[in-house]
Scaffold this motif. Structure first.
Motif, PDB file in Angstrom:
ATOM      1  N   MET A 141       0.853  -1.194   0.000  1.00 33.65           N
ATOM      2  CA  MET A 141       0.000   0.000   0.000  1.00 33.65           C
ATOM      3  C   MET A 141       0.889   1.245   0.000  1.00 33.65           C
ATOM      4  O   MET A 141       1.876   1.318   0.725  1.00 33.65           O
ATOM      5  N   LYS A 142       0.536   2.220  -0.837  1.00 36.27           N
ATOM      6  CA  LYS A 142       1.295   3.465  -0.902  1.00 36.27           C
ATOM      7  C   LYS A 142       0.999   4.353   0.311  1.00 36.27           C
ATOM      8  O   LYS A 142      -0.036   4.234   0.965  1.00 36.27           O
ATOM      9  N   GLY A 143       1.933   5.271   0.558  1.00 36.91           N
ATOM     10  CA  GLY A 143       1.805   6.145   1.712  1.00 36.91           C
ATOM     11  C   GLY A 143       0.545   6.987   1.699  1.00 36.91           C
ATOM     12  O   GLY A 143      -0.098   7.186   2.732  1.00 36.91           O
ATOM     13  N   VAL A 181      -9.340   8.297   8.433  1.00 32.44           N
ATOM     14  CA  VAL A 181     -10.741   7.893   8.567  1.00 32.44           C
ATOM     15  C   VAL A 181     -10.883   6.879   9.697  1.00 32.44           C
ATOM     16  O   VAL A 181     -11.814   6.952  10.515  1.00 32.44           O
ATOM     17  N   GLY A 182      -9.960   5.927   9.764  1.00 30.44           N
ATOM     18  CA  GLY A 182     -10.027   4.930  10.826  1.00 30.44           C
ATOM     19  C   GLY A 182      -9.887   5.510  12.210  1.00 30.44           C
ATOM     20  O   GLY A 182     -10.402   4.951  13.189  1.00 30.44           O
ATOM     21  N   ALA A 183      -9.214   6.678  12.303  1.00 27.39           N
ATOM     22  CA  ALA A 183      -9.050   7.338  13.598  1.00 27.39           C
ATOM     23  C   ALA A 183     -10.223   8.247  13.941  1.00 27.39           C
ATOM     24  O   ALA A 183     -10.205   8.888  14.997  1.00 27.39           O
ATOM     25  N   GLY A 184     -11.218   8.322  13.059  1.00 29.89           N
ATOM     26  CA  GLY A 184     -12.429   9.054  13.410  1.00 29.89           C
ATOM     27  C   GLY A 184     -12.720  10.291  12.606  1.00 29.89           C
ATOM     28  O   GLY A 184     -13.711  10.981  12.866  1.00 29.89           O
ATOM     29  N   ALA A 207       3.607   6.307   8.519  1.00 32.47           N
ATOM     30  CA  ALA A 207       2.410   6.940   7.966  1.00 32.47           C
ATOM     31  C   ALA A 207       1.190   6.767   8.857  1.00 32.47           C
ATOM     32  O   ALA A 207       0.506   7.744   9.206  1.00 32.47           O
ATOM     33  N   VAL A 208       0.882   5.523   9.239  1.00 28.71           N
ATOM     34  CA  VAL A 208      -0.331   5.260  10.013  1.00 28.71           C
ATOM     35  C   VAL A 208      -0.234   5.885  11.396  1.00 28.71           C
ATOM     36  O   VAL A 208      -1.156   6.564  11.868  1.00 28.71           O
ATOM     37  N   ALA A 209       0.889   5.686  12.066  1.00 21.57           N
ATOM     38  CA  ALA A 209       1.042   6.205  13.427  1.00 21.57           C
ATOM     39  C   ALA A 209       0.972   7.724  13.457  1.00 21.57           C
ATOM     40  O   ALA A 209       0.344   8.317  14.345  1.00 21.57           O
ATOM     41  N   ASP A 237       3.951  -4.567   7.975  1.00 21.79           N
ATOM     42  CA  ASP A 237       3.876  -4.742   9.430  1.00 21.79           C
ATOM     43  C   ASP A 237       3.618  -3.440  10.169  1.00 21.79           C
ATOM     44  O   ASP A 237       3.459  -3.431  11.390  1.00 21.79           O
ATOM     45  N   THR A 238       3.573  -2.298   9.441  1.00 19.58           N
ATOM     46  CA  THR A 238       3.265  -1.017  10.099  1.00 19.58           C
ATOM     47  C   THR A 238       1.856  -0.538   9.812  1.00 19.58           C
ATOM     48  O   THR A 238       1.443   0.508  10.319  1.00 19.58           O
ATOM     49  N   LEU A 239       1.132  -1.269   8.962  1.00 24.68           N
ATOM     50  CA  LEU A 239      -0.214  -0.812   8.610  1.00 24.68           C
ATOM     51  C   LEU A 239      -1.152  -0.915   9.811  1.00 24.68           C
ATOM     52  O   LEU A 239      -1.643   0.087  10.321  1.00 24.68           O
ATOM     53  N   GLY A 240      -1.404  -2.088  10.276  1.00 26.46           N
ATOM     54  CA  GLY A 240      -2.207  -2.271  11.485  1.00 26.46           C
ATOM     55  C   GLY A 240      -3.553  -1.591  11.419  1.00 26.46           C
ATOM     56  O   GLY A 240      -4.026  -1.153  10.377  1.00 26.46           O
ATOM     57  N   GLU A 241      -4.189  -1.534  12.577  1.00 28.96           N
ATOM     58  CA  GLU A 241      -5.485  -0.849  12.708  1.00 28.96           C
ATOM     59  C   GLU A 241      -5.249   0.589  13.124  1.00 28.96           C
ATOM     60  O   GLU A 241      -4.418   0.866  13.975  1.00 28.96           O
ATOM     61  N   ALA A 242      -5.974   1.510  12.500  1.00 30.53           N
ATOM     62  CA  ALA A 242      -5.910   2.899  12.946  1.00 30.53           C
ATOM     63  C   ALA A 242      -6.469   2.995  14.356  1.00 30.53           C
ATOM     64  O   ALA A 242      -7.420   2.304  14.717  1.00 30.53           O
TER      65      ALA A 242
END
Length: 541
Positions: A1-3, A12-15, A130-132, A164-169
């Motif tokens: 997945m791209k940045g 969006v996952g964070a609200g 990116a996600v964090a 391994d850094t994607l995870g859940e938001a």
């Protein structure tokens, strides 16, 4: 997945479920990723409008919104709206594409720009972060009540994000309510116990049903009158002991009663020069107390704590109920003349121009009670702000911390999307209306049943009335008469020109009809005198 996709999905996952913007090459993939993740995207016609829509949506909904902009000019176009949001402590994430190569035409120091206007600058420095970083931006916006500028370098947007850094938001937990200290509660209870004429002024930090109920209960116990800052107008609607707004917009009776108070308690309100008329509403010898959950105490009685919790703790510590400021004579006066529309005035309407007070009172009677009102800045602004009633603390969206004209229409769009159950009313001057006219297309495109009221005096009225009495030439701030109704029809609006009260029948007809197109009222208002609050406003320059 791209940045770009990882950041969009994480936001969006964070609200952050609502995004506004103007899409260019730098924020195309990010915006599409947010939409794919379930966000609602609203396209504005100008980034300045998008920024203010996002600001107004966040204020009205109580949630975090996202502004998506292209690198460089996309961000600079949005800076006025971002500044307003930052000054107002609006929880907003500005997702801005960024070029880091100095030779690029799009290169500017975006971090410095954000810091200069009061936003919190952050950057996604590497794809693995990116996600964090996106989740942290949402958390800071929500918990710190800040506008966060999240810079997204193009090279990071195009990089692969390690699986391994994607995870859940991470959806931020609600901000913990700040418990006041026992000493602070006891000190405030003592101040109120000895007060004979207490007044509560509630601000942005008190805009919730729980805070309202707690403040009304405490005010009843200690005999306090209830006022708000402009941004919290409507919080105490229906209370027989309400003074409406404190400050430059206060009615003569409200100003008199606030000035005579021996105790003034600011609840989630910073008591700015606007709220106190540059200190003149604070009577000699009055005790002043500020209750706020993130401001350090500056006075001997100030309390650091959540408004609702503090009010309830003080109520528990308070003694028997007292009459205080709630006398029969005060009750009678409040019922008769605390509202501006109940203050007698000389109607200066002519055959060609309508008095803005007459216009506002008539509109207040015509428009449905369930409304959300957005007001632009300018000489006219006190009339719709104070003469149009609002149903509660979510009935007025007041983007005035930066005092920029041209934000009112975009404010109304953001507020309308947050409260689709209410009729949106945008109150503008002719200068601000023409400055933000591109967003008339957005109103029409979104199908919003909006009423846009343009107070048209063919001038920048504030400057006319500020400099005119001193004999300065005014050619630079006066303009030929403009048919703004015709402009609105070009955008697909229904429109009416109002010169007299009789012309408002067309408004009544629109309200009674299907409302399939928005309505613009080009109100030709009298321009001989400045508004009552204008002198107060220029004291702050």
């Amino acid at each position: 997945m791209k940045g770009a996709e990882a950041v969009g999905r994480a936001l969006v996952g964070a609200g952050a479920g609502q995004v506004f913007g103007v899409v260019g090459s730098g924020n195309f993939h990010l915006t599409n990723a947010m939409v794919a993740a379930g966000a609602r995207f609203t396209a504005a016609r100008h980034e300045g409008g998008a920024a203010t829509m996002a600001d107004a949506y966040a204020r009205t909904s109580g949630t975090v919104a996202v502004l998506s902009v292209h690198q460089g000019p996309g961000l600079t176009n949005a800076l006025t709206g971002i500044t307003e949001a930052a000054k107002s402590r609006t929880p907003l994430v500005v997702a801005a594409a960024e070029v880091t190569e100095a030779r690029s035409n799009f290169h500017v120091d975006q971090e410095a720009l954000g810091r200069a206007v009061g936003a919190v600058p952050m950057r996604v420095g590497a794809a693995e972060d990116a996600v964090a970083t996106a989740c942290e931006a949402v958390r800071r916006a929500l918990h710190e009540r800040r506008t966060v500028l999240l810079n997204l370098p193009l090279e990071v947007q195009g990089s692969e994000v390690p699986a391994d850094t994607l995870g859940e938001a991470v959806w931020p937990l609600p901000r913990d309510a700040v418990e006041p200290s026992a000493a602070g509660v006891e000190a405030l209870a003592r101040v109120l116990a000895r007060s004979r004429r207490p007044v509560f002024v509630a601000g942005r930090g008190a805009r919730s049903p729980g805070a309202r109920d707690a403040l009304e209960a405490l005010a009843e116990r200690c005999g306090a009158l209830l006022a708000t800052s402009a941004v919290a107008r409507g919080l105490f609607r229906g209370s027989p002991w309400g003074l409406d707004v404190s400050g430059g917009f206060a009615s003569p009776l409200a100003a008199e009663l606030i000035t005579d108070a021996d105790t003034l308690v600011a609840w989630g309100c910073s008591l700015t020069p606007w709220t106190t008329r540059h200190g003149r509403l604070i009577g000699p010898g009055a005790s002043v107390v500020r209750v706020d959950d993130d401001a350090p105490p500056t006075g001997p009685y100030d309390v650091t704590g959540d408004v609702e919790l503090t009010a309830r703790r003080v109520l528990e510590a308070a003694g028997a109920a007292r009459e205080g400021y709630r006398t029969p004579g005060i009750a009678e006066a409040l019922a008769d003349r605390v509202r501006w529309r109940d203050v007698p005035y000389e109607d200066r309407s002519t055959r060609d121009r309508i008095d803005p007070r007459t216009l506002s009172i008539a509109l207040d009677d015509l428009l449905p009670a369930e409304r959300v009102v957005a007001v632009d800045s300018g000489n006219f602004m006190g009339y719709p702000t104070m003469y149009l009633s609002v149903p509660d603390e979510q009935g007025l969206c007041f983007t005035q911390a930066f005092q920029s004209i041209g934000l009112g229409l975009a404010t109304a769009i953001g507020a309308a999307l947050a409260r689709p159950d209410r009729l949106p009313v945008a109150a503008l001057g002719d200068g601000g209306a023409l400055m933000g006219a591109a967003e008339l297309d957005t109103v029409r495109r979104l199908g919003l049943p909006m009423v846009v009221v343009v107070h048209n005096d063919d001038a920048y009225g504030a400057e006319v009335h500020h400099f005119g009495p001193e004999g300065h030439p005014l050619d630079t701030v006066r303009f030929p008469e403009t048919d703004i109704a015709a402009v609105a029809r070009g955008y697909g609006f229904e429109a009416v020109t109002v010169r007299t009260r009789a012309d408002l029948k067309a408004v009544a007809d629109w309200l009674a009809g299907p409302r399939t197109a928005p309505l613009l009222i080009d109100a030709k208002v009298v321009a001989e005198r400045g508004s009552w609050w204008l002198e107060e406003a220029f004291r702050g320059h």
